[in-house]
Scaffold this motif. Sequence first.
Motif, PDB file in Angstrom:
ATOM      1  N   TRP A  26     148.613  -7.704  13.624  1.00  0.00           N
ATOM      2  CA  TRP A  26     148.435  -9.126  13.934  1.00  0.00           C
ATOM      3  C   TRP A  26     149.581  -9.703  14.755  1.00  0.00           C
ATOM      4  O   TRP A  26     149.518 -10.854  15.189  1.00  0.00           O
ATOM      5  N   GLY A  27     150.632  -8.909  14.959  1.00  0.00           N
ATOM      6  CA  GLY A  27     151.763  -9.392  15.733  1.00  0.00           C
ATOM      7  C   GLY A  27     152.692 -10.301  14.970  1.00  0.00           C
ATOM      8  O   GLY A  27     153.472 -11.050  15.574  1.00  0.00           O
ATOM      9  N   ALA A  94     150.559   0.694  18.281  1.00  0.00           N
ATOM     10  CA  ALA A  94     151.863   1.260  17.935  1.00  0.00           C
ATOM     11  C   ALA A  94     152.542   1.857  19.168  1.00  0.00           C
ATOM     12  O   ALA A  94     153.733   1.624  19.418  1.00  0.00           O
ATOM     13  N   LEU A  95     151.782   2.609  19.951  1.00  0.00           N
ATOM     14  CA  LEU A  95     152.344   3.230  21.161  1.00  0.00           C
ATOM     15  C   LEU A  95     152.756   2.173  22.173  1.00  0.00           C
ATOM     16  O   LEU A  95     153.774   2.322  22.870  1.00  0.00           O
ATOM     17  N   ALA A  96     151.981   1.088  22.256  1.00  0.00           N
ATOM     18  CA  ALA A  96     152.325   0.014  23.182  1.00  0.00           C
ATOM     19  C   ALA A  96     153.658  -0.624  22.804  1.00  0.00           C
ATOM     20  O   ALA A  96     154.473  -0.959  23.671  1.00  0.00           O
ATOM     21  N   GLY A  97     153.894  -0.794  21.510  1.00  0.00           N
ATOM     22  CA  GLY A  97     155.156  -1.362  21.073  1.00  0.00           C
ATOM     23  C   GLY A  97     156.326  -0.423  21.302  1.00  0.00           C
ATOM     24  O   GLY A  97     157.415  -0.855  21.711  1.00  0.00           O
ATOM     25  N   ILE A  98     156.100   0.854  21.069  1.00  0.00           N
ATOM     26  CA  ILE A  98     157.186   1.832  21.206  1.00  0.00           C
ATOM     27  C   ILE A  98     157.585   2.013  22.672  1.00  0.00           C
ATOM     28  O   ILE A  98     158.771   2.051  23.019  1.00  0.00           O
ATOM     29  N   LEU A 103     149.029  -4.276  26.175  1.00  0.00           N
ATOM     30  CA  LEU A 103     147.793  -4.011  25.442  1.00  0.00           C
ATOM     31  C   LEU A 103     147.214  -5.333  24.969  1.00  0.00           C
ATOM     32  O   LEU A 103     147.952  -6.177  24.448  1.00  0.00           O
ATOM     33  N   PRO A 104     145.920  -5.549  25.140  1.00  0.00           N
ATOM     34  CA  PRO A 104     145.318  -6.796  24.657  1.00  0.00           C
ATOM     35  C   PRO A 104     145.582  -6.998  23.165  1.00  0.00           C
ATOM     36  O   PRO A 104     145.445  -6.070  22.363  1.00  0.00           O
ATOM     37  N   ALA A 105     145.949  -8.210  22.789  1.00  0.00           N
ATOM     38  CA  ALA A 105     146.296  -8.494  21.388  1.00  0.00           C
ATOM     39  C   ALA A 105     145.122  -8.276  20.454  1.00  0.00           C
ATOM     40  O   ALA A 105     145.313  -7.987  19.263  1.00  0.00           O
ATOM     41  N   VAL A 106     143.898  -8.385  20.990  1.00  0.00           N
ATOM     42  CA  VAL A 106     142.720  -8.270  20.137  1.00  0.00           C
ATOM     43  C   VAL A 106     142.615  -6.898  19.486  1.00  0.00           C
ATOM     44  O   VAL A 106     142.063  -6.761  18.385  1.00  0.00           O
TER      45      VAL A 106
END
Length: 290
Positions: A26-27, A94-98, A103-106
Motif C-alpha cells: 500500500w506504500g 518489491a523489485l521496483a523498490g529495490i 511501477l503503477p501504485a495499483v
Amino acid sequence: MHPAPSVILFSTLSGLGFGFLAFLGWGAVQPSGWGAFFLWGLGYGLAVAGLMASTFHLGNPKNALKAFSQWRTSWLSREAWASVATLVLLAPAALAGIFGLGLPAVVGQVGGALALLTVGTTAMIYAQIRAVPRWHHWLTPVMFLAFALAGGAMLSDQTWAPMALLALGAVLLAVWRVGDGAFAKAGESLGTATGLGGLGVPSVLDPAHTAGSYLKREMIFVVGRKHAAKLRRIALALAALAPALVLLLPLGPWAIALAAVLHLAGALAARWLFFAEAEHVVGLYYGARG
C-alpha cells in the motif's frame, strides 16, 4: 486440540508476514535500495517461513501440492492460491523498490489487499469448523486480521500502531470471553455426539478403543485453567500492551525491533492458547472435555 508447533508457527509468522507485506504494498512505507531489500525480505521471509512450517504438520509433505486442487470447497486450498497470488503479484513492487523502477501504485495496492485476503482465508480454515465451537464465530477472522494489521502497522512504523496494538488486546479479550461459553452455548453433549440423546442421558462405560488414535492425539488436549489464565495475561501483555508502550519510547528503530520481539512472543502464546483451549466435540464421544 493439540497445539502442534508447526501450525502455531505457520499461523503466527504468515499472519505477521502478510500483514507487513500489505503495508509495503500500500506504500505506507516506501524504502529504496538496501532498505527496500531488507524490509521486503523481512515480509517475504516471515510469510514464506510460516507457509513452509505448515507443511511439517502433513503426514507426507509432498501432499502439500494437493491443497491447490480443492479450491471450490476448501478454505485451505483457497489460502494456498491466495498466498501464491499475493507473493507473485507483490514481487514486481518489491523489485521496483529495490532497483528504483517505476511501477503503477495499483499493483502494490492490489497485492496488499490480497495479502489481507490470505490472512482471512487462514482464519476461515478454523472459523468454519462447527465441531469446534470456540472457533466457530465471527471473532475468529477478526482476531487473525487484527494481528496482521497491528503487526504490519508496527513493523512499518505507523504513528497509529500503538492504538492498533491496544485494539488487538481488546479483540483478544473479546475472543476469550466469547470462546469460554461457546461450547455450552452450542448445546453439545455426549447424547448429541453419540446420537443416543433421545434414549436418555448416556454415559461412557468403556473407551471406544484401548490403543491411541489420530483423533485422541490431535483433537483432545486439556490445559489447566490456572495455566490458561496465566498464559492469557502473558499473551495480552506481550502481544499488545508492552509493544504499544515501547513504540512510544524515543528509541528510534530500536523501539520497532524491541516491540516486534515482544509482540511475536505474545502472538505465539496467544496462538498456542487458540489451539490448546479449543474443544472438539469428538472429545465427548470419548468422555473427555478437551
